[in-house]
Design a protein around this motif. Structure first.
Motif, PDB file in Angstrom:
ATOM      1  N   ARG A   1     -36.427 -19.108 -26.779  1.00  0.00           N
ATOM      2  CA  ARG A   1     -36.352 -18.018 -27.767  1.00  0.00           C
ATOM      3  C   ARG A   1     -36.058 -16.711 -27.045  1.00  0.00           C
ATOM      4  O   ARG A   1     -36.313 -16.569 -25.846  1.00  0.00           O
ATOM      5  CB  ARG A   1     -37.660 -17.879 -28.564  1.00  0.00           C
ATOM      6  N   ILE A   2     -35.506 -15.750 -27.825  1.00  0.00           N
ATOM      7  CA  ILE A   2     -35.323 -14.389 -27.313  1.00  0.00           C
ATOM      8  C   ILE A   2     -36.217 -13.503 -28.169  1.00  0.00           C
ATOM      9  O   ILE A   2     -36.117 -13.522 -29.399  1.00  0.00           O
ATOM     10  CB  ILE A   2     -33.840 -13.955 -27.429  1.00  0.00           C
ATOM     11  N   VAL A   3     -37.110 -12.758 -27.496  1.00  0.00           N
ATOM     12  CA  VAL A   3     -38.019 -11.891 -28.237  1.00  0.00           C
ATOM     13  C   VAL A   3     -37.502 -10.454 -28.147  1.00  0.00           C
ATOM     14  O   VAL A   3     -37.322  -9.923 -27.047  1.00  0.00           O
ATOM     15  CB  VAL A   3     -39.455 -11.995 -27.675  1.00  0.00           C
ATOM     16  N   ILE A   4     -37.248  -9.864 -29.298  1.00  0.00           N
ATOM     17  CA  ILE A   4     -36.769  -8.486 -29.339  1.00  0.00           C
ATOM     18  C   ILE A   4     -37.838  -7.628 -30.009  1.00  0.00           C
ATOM     19  O   ILE A   4     -38.100  -7.765 -31.198  1.00  0.00           O
ATOM     20  CB  ILE A   4     -35.415  -8.413 -30.080  1.00  0.00           C
ATOM     21  N   GLY A   5     -38.446  -6.762 -29.188  1.00  0.00           N
ATOM     22  CA  GLY A   5     -39.570  -5.967 -29.677  1.00  0.00           C
ATOM     23  C   GLY A   5     -39.164  -4.544 -29.952  1.00  0.00           C
ATOM     24  O   GLY A   5     -39.150  -3.700 -29.051  1.00  0.00           O
ATOM     25  N   THR A   6     -38.785  -4.288 -31.195  1.00  0.00           N
ATOM     26  CA  THR A   6     -38.477  -2.898 -31.558  1.00  0.00           C
ATOM     27  C   THR A   6     -38.696  -2.700 -33.052  1.00  0.00           C
ATOM     28  O   THR A   6     -38.498  -3.620 -33.849  1.00  0.00           O
ATOM     29  CB  THR A   6     -37.023  -2.517 -31.189  1.00  0.00           C
ATOM     30  N   ALA A   7     -39.113  -1.488 -33.389  1.00  0.00           N
ATOM     31  CA  ALA A   7     -39.326  -1.181 -34.805  1.00  0.00           C
ATOM     32  C   ALA A   7     -38.092  -0.501 -35.375  1.00  0.00           C
ATOM     33  O   ALA A   7     -38.067  -0.088 -36.530  1.00  0.00           O
ATOM     34  CB  ALA A   7     -40.538  -0.265 -34.938  1.00  0.00           C
ATOM     35  N   ASP A   8     -37.050  -0.397 -34.548  1.00  0.00           N
ATOM     36  CA  ASP A   8     -35.903   0.427 -34.877  1.00  0.00           C
ATOM     37  C   ASP A   8     -34.687  -0.481 -35.126  1.00  0.00           C
ATOM     38  O   ASP A   8     -34.249  -1.210 -34.233  1.00  0.00           O
ATOM     39  CB  ASP A   8     -35.725   1.364 -33.662  1.00  0.00           C
ATOM     40  N   ALA A   9     -34.164  -0.464 -36.347  1.00  0.00           N
ATOM     41  CA  ALA A   9     -33.096  -1.398 -36.738  1.00  0.00           C
ATOM     42  C   ALA A   9     -31.832  -1.196 -35.900  1.00  0.00           C
ATOM     43  O   ALA A   9     -31.144  -2.154 -35.545  1.00  0.00           O
ATOM     44  CB  ALA A   9     -32.775  -1.209 -38.221  1.00  0.00           C
ATOM     45  N   ARG A  10     -31.543   0.054 -35.550  1.00  0.00           N
ATOM     46  CA  ARG A  10     -30.315   0.317 -34.782  1.00  0.00           C
ATOM     47  C   ARG A  10     -30.445  -0.269 -33.365  1.00  0.00           C
ATOM     48  O   ARG A  10     -29.503  -0.882 -32.845  1.00  0.00           O
ATOM     49  CB  ARG A  10     -30.080   1.833 -34.717  1.00  0.00           C
ATOM     50  N   ALA A  11     -31.605  -0.103 -32.765  1.00  0.00           N
ATOM     51  CA  ALA A  11     -31.849  -0.676 -31.429  1.00  0.00           C
ATOM     52  C   ALA A  11     -31.808  -2.203 -31.511  1.00  0.00           C
ATOM     53  O   ALA A  11     -31.259  -2.872 -30.622  1.00  0.00           O
ATOM     54  CB  ALA A  11     -33.201  -0.206 -30.901  1.00  0.00           C
ATOM     55  N   ALA A  12     -32.363  -2.757 -32.595  1.00  0.00           N
ATOM     56  CA  ALA A  12     -32.358  -4.219 -32.764  1.00  0.00           C
ATOM     57  C   ALA A  12     -30.927  -4.737 -32.839  1.00  0.00           C
ATOM     58  O   ALA A  12     -30.593  -5.759 -32.240  1.00  0.00           O
ATOM     59  CB  ALA A  12     -33.149  -4.613 -34.015  1.00  0.00           C
ATOM     60  N   ASP A  13     -30.052  -4.003 -33.547  1.00  0.00           N
ATOM     61  CA  ASP A  13     -28.634  -4.403 -33.646  1.00  0.00           C
ATOM     62  C   ASP A  13     -27.990  -4.466 -32.269  1.00  0.00           C
ATOM     63  O   ASP A  13     -27.270  -5.407 -31.951  1.00  0.00           O
ATOM     64  CB  ASP A  13     -27.853  -3.377 -34.490  1.00  0.00           C
ATOM     65  N   VAL A  14     -28.250  -3.426 -31.465  1.00  0.00           N
ATOM     66  CA  VAL A  14     -27.686  -3.385 -30.108  1.00  0.00           C
ATOM     67  C   VAL A  14     -28.166  -4.610 -29.327  1.00  0.00           C
ATOM     68  O   VAL A  14     -27.377  -5.299 -28.670  1.00  0.00           O
ATOM     69  CB  VAL A  14     -28.114  -2.076 -29.381  1.00  0.00           C
ATOM     70  N   MET A  15     -29.452  -4.924 -29.432  1.00  0.00           N
ATOM     71  CA  MET A  15     -30.018  -6.047 -28.673  1.00  0.00           C
ATOM     72  C   MET A  15     -29.447  -7.384 -29.156  1.00  0.00           C
ATOM     73  O   MET A  15     -29.156  -8.266 -28.358  1.00  0.00           O
ATOM     74  CB  MET A  15     -31.552  -6.060 -28.793  1.00  0.00           C
ATOM     75  N   HIS A  16     -29.284  -7.532 -30.458  1.00  0.00           N
ATOM     76  CA  HIS A  16     -28.707  -8.773 -30.990  1.00  0.00           C
ATOM     77  C   HIS A  16     -27.280  -8.953 -30.465  1.00  0.00           C
ATOM     78  O   HIS A  16     -26.893 -10.048 -30.077  1.00  0.00           O
ATOM     79  CB  HIS A  16     -28.722  -8.764 -32.527  1.00  0.00           C
ATOM     80  N   SER A  17     -26.491  -7.859 -30.438  1.00  0.00           N
ATOM     81  CA  SER A  17     -25.109  -7.949 -29.945  1.00  0.00           C
ATOM     82  C   SER A  17     -25.089  -8.283 -28.459  1.00  0.00           C
ATOM     83  O   SER A  17     -24.253  -9.048 -27.994  1.00  0.00           O
ATOM     84  CB  SER A  17     -24.369  -6.623 -30.125  1.00  0.00           C
TER      85      SER A  17
END
Ligand code: UDX
Length: 422
Positions: free
Chosen positions: A169-185
């Motif tokens: 799994r990849i765990v992405i810990g952020t409450a910020d949708a824009r940062a989450a988008d960057v991490m997903h990409s």
């Protein structure tokens, strides 16, 4: 994307190298110039399977190392992958984390991309990403629009490249949708379930995963110690237990205990966090206690076989904390060799990769180039590391003066070795 990684240790280097294979432009920032030079010459400063091939393919194209923070100015994501070594009380030392956050802020003050995302990769106590890293940057640059994320690693040493490219799994810990988008990409090229959580939950996931894996080992060891008394093979028992899909058979291999740069440090750090919350880490203290006592069982089993250890020549096979690495950090061989030396015995040590490191730490023991040389005229033998080459040892044991062999890793194929837990 442009990615900067602060810290060229095993986590930073593997992360940077693997992200470059996903076609990101990666710069690794590292304070030691000799490491920077090695990376830029495509020579990995550490041994990690598959890493050299990546460096050869990517350095000079989209992977580089530098001693300066300049690349932060053009980075879409800045990873912090510096060490969090243990303080004397077991808590995590955040000096390098703070320093990295300050240096990043200093660089972002000069120039930055539209929305840089600062990502903590290092294992840090819950709250650190928000309250230390991002707070430091926000205080220094109140007008900066930036993302803040915690993205833990689950890399095994020696198999880190494989683990990065094939994660559970990849765990992405952020409450910020824009940062989450960057991490997903950023991770788009890797096929794995992604878990989006709050940064503090991501921090807890990392500690909790390691603590649970370490607990499985200590649990197997305690059961193993009982099984030995009962004349039962703990490997048969754990096979039966692990067949329950709720349990899984992994990390139930009883033996001389766990070492390495993560398990002992992370369990101690988590116990310390629990204490700081005025709770008692009853369970985690027990996990660590079993692990401290386990290597000493190798010594007592040996004494049961050959009596007083004074003056006895004891072959110690395996010095690395596990196979396929030259890393001796928290290796279970360390307390064993120390105990042998304290008892006036003569430990003669062999490891395919880790002898140099152990010789620096414990120069009073003898170090030899083959397992056979260690076994010549030995009064006893302790097998401390699960190196596959030890499975092939057979006639070499005939070189011993007394055939007293204790297997701490369930690795030997000979019929007369005594297991630590079986
Ligand atoms: C570990 C975690 O696996 C990884 O996810 C995390 O990010 C870092 O810590 P690593 O320290 O490289 O990785 O080694 P690992 O292969 O997990 O083994 C750790 C120790 O446990 C070794 O000393 C090994 O000998 C011991 N071990 C492992 C056992 O004694 N029994 C087992 O069943 C498994």
């Amino acid at each position: 994307m442009n990615v900067t990684i602060i810290g060229g240790g095993y986590v930073g280097l593997v992360t940077g190298a693997c992200l470059s294979t996903l076609n990101h432009n990666v710069t690794i920032v590292e304070i030691f110039p000799e490491k920077v030079e090695a990376i830029n010459s495509a020579v990995p400063p550490i041994y990690e399977e598959g890493l050299e091939d990546i460096l050869k393919a990517r350095v000079g194209k989209n992977l580089t190392a530098s001693t300066t923070y300049e690349s932060v100015q053009t980075a879409d994501a800045v990873f912090i992958a510096v060490g969090t070594p243990p303080n004397p009380d077991g808590s995590a030392n955040l000096t390098y984390i703070r320093q990295a956050a300050e240096n990043i802020a200093e660089e972002l003050a000069k120039a930055h991309t539209e929305y840089p995302v600062v990502v903590v990769k290092s294992t840090v106590p819950p709250g650190t990403t928000k309250n230390v890293v991002c707070k430091t940057i926000r205080e220094k640059l109140p007008d900066l629009k930036f993302g803040c994320c915690m993205n833990p690693e689950f890399l095994r040493e020696g198999r880190a490249v494989f683990d990065f490219m094939n994660p559970d799994r990849i765990v992405i810990g952020t409450a910020d949708a824009r940062a989450a988008d960057v991490m997903h990409s950023l991770y788009a090229g890797i096929e794995a379930p992604i878990l989006d959580v709050e940064p503090t939950a991501a921090e807890m996931i990392k500690y909790t995963s390691n603590a649970l894996l370490a607990a499985k080992i200590s649990f197997a060891n305690e059961i193993g110690n009982l099984c030995k008394k009962l004349g039962v093979d703990v490997y048969e028992v754990m096979k039966g237990v692990g067949m329950d899909s709720r349990v899984s058979p992994k990390f139930l291999n009883a033996g001389a205990g766990f070492g390495g740069s993560c398990f002992p440090k992370d369990v101690s750090a988590l116990a310390d966090i629990i204490r700081k919350e005025n709770l008692e880490p009853v369970f985690l203290d027990a996990v660590l206690k079993v692990n401290d006592l386990q290597p000493l069982r190798m010594i007592s089993l040996l004494e049961e076989k050959i009596g007083e250890l004074t003056g006895k020549r004891i072959a110690v096979l395996g010095l690395a904390f596990k196979d396929n690495t030259d890393d001796i950090r928290e290796s279970r061989s360390i307390p064993v060799i120390e105990k042998l030396l304290a008892a006036g015995a003569k430990p003669v040590c062999y490891d395919p990769m880790a002898s140099d490191a152990m010789q620096k730490l414990l120069p009073n023991a003898e170090y030899v180039a083959t397992a056979a040389s260690a076994l010549i005229e030995a009064d006893g033998c302790l097998v401390m590391t699960e190196w596959p080459e030890f499975t092939k040892l057979d006639k070499e044991f005939d070189l011993m003066k007394t055939r007293a062999i204790i297997d701490g890793r369930h690795i030997l194929s000979i019929p007369d070795a005594e297991g630590i837990c079986w």
